[in-house]
Design an enzyme around this catalytic site. Sequence first.
Site, short mmCIF file in Angstrom:
data_model
loop_
_atom_site.label_atom_id
_atom_site.label_comp_id
_atom_site.label_asym_id
_atom_site.label_seq_id
_atom_site.Cartn_x
_atom_site.Cartn_y
_atom_site.Cartn_z
N HIS A 31 -19.64 30.04 51.80
CA HIS A 31 -20.45 29.00 52.46
C HIS A 31 -21.34 29.57 53.58
O HIS A 31 -22.21 28.85 54.08
CB HIS A 31 -19.56 27.91 53.07
N ASP A 55 -8.84 26.66 44.79
CA ASP A 55 -8.71 25.27 45.25
C ASP A 55 -9.02 24.26 44.14
O ASP A 55 -9.05 23.05 44.38
CB ASP A 55 -9.55 25.01 46.51
ZN ZN Z 1 -13.39 26.15 48.20
#
Ligand code: ZN
Length: 303
Positions: A124, A245
Site C-alpha cells: 500500500h 488475508d
Molecule cells: Zn491485505
Amino acid sequence: MSRTALIYCEEAIQHNTGGYHPESPLRMKALRLAFEESGLNLPVLQPDPASRDDLLRIHTRAHVDTVEACCLNGGHYPDPDTVMGPGSWDAALLSAGAGITACKAVLDGQYENAFIMMRPPGHHAEPDHAMGFCLFNNIAVTARWLRETGKARRVTILDFDVHHGNGTQDAFYHDETVFYVSLHEYPHFPGTGFPYERGKDNTTLNIQMPPGCSPEQWTRTIEGMAAPQLELFAPDFLLLSSGFDGHRLDPLGNQLLEAADYGAITRLVRHIAGGRIVSFLEGGYHLTALGQCAVSHVSALME
Ligand SMILES: [Zn+2]
C-alpha cells in the site's frame, strides 16, 4: 540443499504497532512457530537493509525523510492505521532491502526462490506516502532494483493479498517493463484497482473478487487469467505480494480460502520466469491461519 531460502531477521519484531494493531509483532512469532513445527528446515538468510538510493528509486526524498523522522524522533504520521516507533526504522529498511538480498541469492544460483518473512509489509505504500500498515513499498523497491541494475529486462508481480496493492500499481503504472497483476476483494480497502486501469502498454491487470469467493473461484481465475498473462510477458523474475488475508478466518478479509489453497495458487505460477520467484509477506492477520498459509505457500515453492 534446499532450493528455497527464508529471509528473516529479529528486527522485524522490533517494529512495534501497539497492543491492538492487527499488523503486530505476534505475526512474526506465529510464523516462526509454524515454520519450526513444519519441519521444513529452511535455510535463513539475513536481509541487508535498503540503502537510501534503493528507496529513492521508488520513493520521494520527502517521504523517506518523513518516515525517518517519525520513527526516530517520535513524530506523528497523519495516517492513524500506519504506526511507527523507534524500532520501525531499522525494520522498515531491512524489510525494504530483503527483496534485493533474495534476488541476489537467486541470481547467484544459491537458491531457486525465496520467501521474505519480514514486516512492515509494503504494497500500500505510495511513492510519496505511507499507508495501510506499509512504510516503504518493499516489492516495488526490489522490482525497480532488478530493472535499473540490469538484472532483469522484464519483471512480473502477482499480488494475491486480499487488498489491492495501490502503491505497487502506481509505482509501475507508466513502466512497461514491470507487469503488475492483482486479485483483490472489491468493494474493500483501499477502494482502488479497477479493471479499466491497464497502465502503459496494458501492463497493469486488476481482477476484482467480490466478497465470499470460493477457493475454486480464486484458483480458476489465477489459472485462466492471471497465470497466462504473466507467462506471456516472458519475465526474468516473478515477484509475489503474498498476503494471506484471503483465508476464511482472516479478520480483515471476506474470502473463503483455506491454507492448502495458497499451496495450490503457488503451484499455478511457480513455473513462470523459469521458477525465479521472490515472495514477499504482505497481509494475513489470523495468527494460526497465517502460519498455516505461509507453510503451505513455501512448501509449494520447495517442490
Ligand atoms: Zn491485505
